[in-house]
Design an enzyme around this catalytic site. Structure first.
Site, PDB file in Angstrom:
ATOM      1  N   TYR A   1       0.770  -1.143   0.038  1.00  0.00           N
ATOM      2  CA  TYR A   1      -0.181  -0.001   0.020  1.00  0.00           C
ATOM      3  C   TYR A   1       0.969   1.265   0.054  1.00  0.00           C
ATOM      4  O   TYR A   1       2.352   0.973   0.017  1.00  0.00           O
ATOM      5  CB  TYR A   1      -1.071   0.081   1.128  1.00  0.00           C
ATOM      6  CG  TYR A   1      -2.128  -1.212   1.059  1.00  0.00           C
ATOM      7  CD1 TYR A   1      -3.015  -1.190   0.005  1.00  0.00           C
ATOM      8  CD2 TYR A   1      -2.017  -2.106   1.887  1.00  0.00           C
ATOM      9  CE1 TYR A   1      -3.871  -2.227  -0.063  1.00  0.00           C
ATOM     10  CE2 TYR A   1      -3.009  -3.230   1.700  1.00  0.00           C
ATOM     11  CZ  TYR A   1      -3.982  -3.176   0.733  1.00  0.00           C
ATOM     12  OH  TYR A   1      -4.762  -4.030   0.524  1.00  0.00           O
TER      13      TYR A   1
ATOM     14  N   CYS B   1      -8.520 -23.435  10.701  1.00  0.00           N
ATOM     15  CA  CYS B   1      -8.259 -22.743   9.201  1.00  0.00           C
ATOM     16  C   CYS B   1      -7.307 -23.720   8.443  1.00  0.00           C
ATOM     17  O   CYS B   1      -6.256 -24.225   9.041  1.00  0.00           O
ATOM     18  CB  CYS B   1      -7.993 -21.401   9.215  1.00  0.00           C
ATOM     19  SG  CYS B   1      -7.392 -20.718   7.656  1.00  0.00           S
TER      20      CYS B   1
ATOM     21  N   CYS C   1     -11.707 -16.626   1.167  1.00  0.00           N
ATOM     22  CA  CYS C   1     -11.128 -15.346   1.806  1.00  0.00           C
ATOM     23  C   CYS C   1     -10.742 -14.325   0.823  1.00  0.00           C
ATOM     24  O   CYS C   1     -11.267 -13.723   0.215  1.00  0.00           O
ATOM     25  CB  CYS C   1     -10.504 -15.622   3.265  1.00  0.00           C
ATOM     26  SG  CYS C   1      -9.176 -16.835   3.128  1.00  0.00           S
TER      27      CYS C   1
ATOM     28  N   ALA D   1     -24.097 -48.251   0.163  1.00  0.00           N
ATOM     29  CA  ALA D   1     -25.529 -47.984   0.282  1.00  0.00           C
ATOM     30  C   ALA D   1     -26.390 -48.594  -0.923  1.00  0.00           C
ATOM     31  O   ALA D   1     -26.078 -48.476  -1.963  1.00  0.00           O
ATOM     32  CB  ALA D   1     -25.705 -46.631   0.075  1.00  0.00           C
TER      33      ALA D   1
ATOM     34  N   GLY E   1      -5.952 -14.017  11.705  1.00  0.00           N
ATOM     35  CA  GLY E   1      -6.990 -13.644  10.696  1.00  0.00           C
ATOM     36  C   GLY E   1      -7.835 -14.563  10.375  1.00  0.00           C
ATOM     37  O   GLY E   1      -9.001 -14.727  10.826  1.00  0.00           O
TER      38      GLY E   1
ATOM     39  N   CYS F   1      -6.353 -22.647   2.801  1.00  0.00           N
ATOM     40  CA  CYS F   1      -6.714 -22.678   1.353  1.00  0.00           C
ATOM     41  C   CYS F   1      -6.796 -21.215   0.590  1.00  0.00           C
ATOM     42  O   CYS F   1      -6.714 -21.544  -0.535  1.00  0.00           O
ATOM     43  CB  CYS F   1      -8.052 -23.510   1.253  1.00  0.00           C
ATOM     44  SG  CYS F   1      -9.560 -22.821   1.757  1.00  0.00           S
TER      45      CYS F   1
ATOM     46  N   LYS G   1       0.404 -30.832   1.923  1.00  0.00           N
ATOM     47  CA  LYS G   1      -1.248 -30.448   2.301  1.00  0.00           C
ATOM     48  C   LYS G   1      -1.677 -31.031   3.527  1.00  0.00           C
ATOM     49  O   LYS G   1      -2.989 -31.145   3.719  1.00  0.00           O
ATOM     50  CB  LYS G   1      -2.166 -31.473   0.903  1.00  0.00           C
ATOM     51  CG  LYS G   1      -1.477 -30.821  -0.450  1.00  0.00           C
ATOM     52  CD  LYS G   1      -1.935 -29.361  -0.573  1.00  0.00           C
ATOM     53  CE  LYS G   1      -1.847 -28.720  -1.912  1.00  0.00           C
ATOM     54  NZ  LYS G   1      -1.981 -27.320  -2.353  1.00  0.00           N
TER      55      LYS G   1
ATOM     56  N   ALA H   1     -18.599 -33.065   2.394  1.00  0.00           N
ATOM     57  CA  ALA H   1     -20.104 -32.425   2.467  1.00  0.00           C
ATOM     58  C   ALA H   1     -20.962 -33.335   3.043  1.00  0.00           C
ATOM     59  O   ALA H   1     -22.157 -32.847   3.876  1.00  0.00           O
ATOM     60  CB  ALA H   1     -20.377 -32.559   1.047  1.00  0.00           C
TER      61      ALA H   1
ATOM     62  N   CYS I   1     -15.950 -18.729   3.571  1.00  0.00           N
ATOM     63  CA  CYS I   1     -14.928 -19.726   4.191  1.00  0.00           C
ATOM     64  C   CYS I   1     -15.136 -21.143   4.045  1.00  0.00           C
ATOM     65  O   CYS I   1     -16.399 -21.578   4.051  1.00  0.00           O
ATOM     66  CB  CYS I   1     -14.913 -19.564   5.712  1.00  0.00           C
ATOM     67  SG  CYS I   1     -13.942 -20.752   6.472  1.00  0.00           S
TER      68      CYS I   1
END
Length: 667
Positions: A175, A343, A350, A459, A319, A346, A431, A394, A363
């Site tokens: 900046y 966190c 964000c 299933a 953060g 990744c 990772k 998921a 996020c």
């Protein structure tokens, strides 16, 4: 429980401000502001969640001291007019009632502004862009510099009037003040350029003007890029030299690092260890004798405690960790460390959202960045059986959410372990941080007495029927994409063969030698998965080639990962072949078609085909055929079983089961 981390929970007084603990929420842009630059109520909710969570000090994201010239975002906060004080006062009032302190970062973007947003040419120390490919700025005249100095002082005074406990001046991260401090962007020959003293003059004037406006007892923080990590930029030793010219009126140094062109250090890449930056804060602390704050992938409370105990820093900045889990401090305080949603660095929801595509932040692992976990207070008003097929991230999010509001929930996973592809990918050494999310979800699921997990279970329609479902969630993920290319199915993942998919590579990840000098690795596919392979093999000395049929490698990955990955490929001499198509897979070579239409063979010792993933939904149609016409059972298809995407989409869709429960009047 506080005694375990006595340094974290030791109060700290800085002039007239006393912090109840040493955890500070660092300033991060959100794109939550109103279009006119005013603090929004969405903003206030966001910061209040972190104050409720026990954070000692919150530093609000950078607010422009002189808009439009100094603005760096489409909805960036402004503090350059008295009209912004009332909403900022409301924010401070809200935060203080939770026992937290609050500061605001004031800033001028300089060359990091964009003419398309500010309708004028950006300004800077010199006519040098703040990043590769950036706009050429206009050098500021002396009278303009003096004007901006006054604007900083006026902004700080407004912050004080609005009720903030401190103010932070941003002098890092490419900046405006950073552009004057850094020799990479300051080529001036007047009193604001050349020597370290001259390059620090603008920052010195700003700090002194702010002090004159807020008085002697109001804390002033200054954020710096202690090491710019760019060729020709300020090193840590250079920074320690120039700090002598403006340290006098500074109460706390916020010791960050990096510029736009080294953003993988500024917004830490996931492979960087917890607290890796603390040596910089220690050096500044020893040189200046002032309290210092450090940050940098600090997720583990023991890492934070050790930094404080060693005396490397006085404050711990967090953060993204507080975006992921606003309750981090409370959970540490009460000994609930396994409950922390750590966190995974990744940088998708964000930095990827805000910097990459100008969206408001989200996020990957926290689908309720603003709303918090208030849904857990709700309970279903009538019995509801939920069957979730697939135990990846998921499916786990959907199952946990449903169980937390009282549903009887059945989770069916055909493999022995839960966690899905995220757990698999996390076995790649760089990772490993990714494993924190599936581990958190598995722990969360294990605490729910009304969530029943069936592992090693296929299933079937008969099994699902026997569970009397009211809602069925299909979350069966994805598999590697294997197009009909000659030789591909014949050679890929063959025992003892040289051609592997990403899943086979990971299954044997511990078997690859650390030293691969003299070996050739060829990777087909320049997306995120292919780049993961490159990042594994290139540092081990292999001669690596990556092939992509599209015009660019890394399309769609977040800006932090992209900068870091391309820097790695340049460092290790990775050959990049774009607009190049795989024609045939051989035992030890790939036949590819070049952009000019000619064909060539790429020989390899290790060959990888990483052409992406494709949805895997083997039972979905049978579910629709069996339950879809009754109207009594709702079927959701979420995550990669819709189409191969990222963790963030699956997590969000998993949490969206709340909407289904409300629509069907269970909630």
């Amino acid at each position: 429980m506080q005694s375990k981390y006595q340094h974290i929970f030791e109060p700290l007084t800085i002039k007239q401000m006393t912090l109840k603990n040493r955890i500070v929420m660092t300033p991060m842009g959100t794109n939550y502001g109103e279009q006119n630059g005013e603090m929004s109520f969405l903003h206030i909710n966001y910061y209040e969640q972190r104050a409720k969570g026990g954070t000692g000090l919150l530093i609000v994201e950078n607010a422009s001291v002189d808009s439009p010239q100094g603005s760096n975002g489409t909805t960036q906060l402004r503090i350059d007019h008295d009209s912004y004080i009332p909403r900022l006062f409301k924010l401070c009032e809200t935060i203080h009632k939770h026992g937290a302190c609050i500061a605001i970062q004031i800033n001028h973007a300089g060359a990091s502004a964009q003419s398309a947003r500010i309708s004028m040419q950006p300004v800077s120390a010199s006519d040098i862009p703040s990043k590769v490919g950036g706009e050429i700025p206009r050098p500021l005249q002396k009278e303009e510099i003096l004007h901006i100095v006054k604007k900083y002082g006026e902004a700080a005074k407004r912050a004080q009037i609005a009720g903030f406990d401190a103010v932070e001046i941003h002098a890092g991260h490419s900046y405006l003040l950073s552009q004057f401090l850094s020799p990479t962007t300051n080529r001036r020959t007047d009193e604001f350029g050349g020597s370290p003293e001259n390059r620090a003059r603008f920052a010195k004037m700003v700090i002194e003007e702010v002090r004159s406006q807020v008085g002697p007892f109001f804390p002033i923080f200054v954020r710096i890029s202690a090491d710019e990590f760019v060729e020709g930029g300020n090193t840590l030793d250079d920074t320690l030299e120039y700090l002598q010219y403006f340290e006098k009126e500074v109460d706390v140094f916020d010791v960050s690092c990096g510029l736009n062109s080294s953003i993988q250090y500024q917004i830490d890449a996931n492979y960087l260890e917890d607290g890796w930056r603390s040596y910089m804060a220690k050096a500044v602390r020893e040189r200046c004798g002032k309290p210092c704050m450090t940050m940098g992938n600090i997720r583990n409370p023991q890492a934070a405690e050790d930094i404080l105990a060693r005396g490397d820093a006085d404050l711990i900045g967090m953060g993204r960790g507080l975006i992921a889990d606003p309750e981090w401090v409370n959970k540490v305080s009460f000994g609930d460390e396994k409950e922390i949603r750590k966190c995974i660095s990744c940088n998708i929801g964000c930095a990827g959202n805000r910097i990459g595509v100008n969206r408001p932040i989200r996020c990957t692992i926290n689908p309720s960045v603003n709303e918090g976990e208030g849904y857990r207070k709700k309970k279903i008003v009538k019995p509801c059986n939920v069957v979730v097929i697939g135990g990846g991230t998921a499916g786990l999010e959907a199952a946990c959410t449903a169980a937390e509001v009282g549903c009887t929930t059945f989770l069916i996973e055909k493999k022995a372990e839960l966690g899905g592809l995220a757990a698999v990918i996390s076995k790649i050494p760089d990772k490993k941080r990714l494993s924190d999310f599936p581990n958190y979800l598995i722990h969360r699921a294990g605490k729910l007495k009304n969530l029943f997990a069936f592992r090693n279970t296929e299933a079937t329609i008969e099994l699902v029927k026997s569970l009397n479902p009211d809602i069925i969630v299909n979350a069966t993920g994805s598999n590697p994409l294997l197009p009909p290319i000659k030789g591909l199915r014949e050679y890929i993942d063959r025992k003892g063969g040289r051609v592997s998919s990403i899943t086979n590579m990971i299954a044997h990840v511990t078997e690859y030698p650390q030293d691969l000098k003299g070996k050739k690795a060829a990777v087909i596919g320049g997306g995120a998965v292919g780049l993961d392979v490159v990042e594994f093999f290139a540092p081990r000395g292999a001669d690596v080639t990556i092939v992509e049929m599209m015009p660019a490698i890394g399309n769609g990955i977040d800006p932090v990962s992209k900068v870091g990955t391309f820097a790695l490929m340049e460092k290790y001499g990775v050959r990049q072949m774009v607009n190049t198509v795989l024609m045939e897979v051989k035992e030890d070579a790939f036949l590819v078609k070049l952009p000019d239409g000619t064909e060539t063979e790429l020989e390899f010792d290790y060959g990888f085909v990483c052409l992406g993933m494709r949805a895997n939904a083997p039972i979905l149609q049978a579910l629709y055929d069996t339950f879809g016409n009754s109207g009594d059972v709702e079927i959701m298809n979420i995550g990669d079983s819709v189409r191969a995407r990222r963790i963030i989409e699956g997590t969000t869709e998993g949490r969206n089961i709340l909407g289904v429960l409300e629509r069907r009047e269970y909630l």
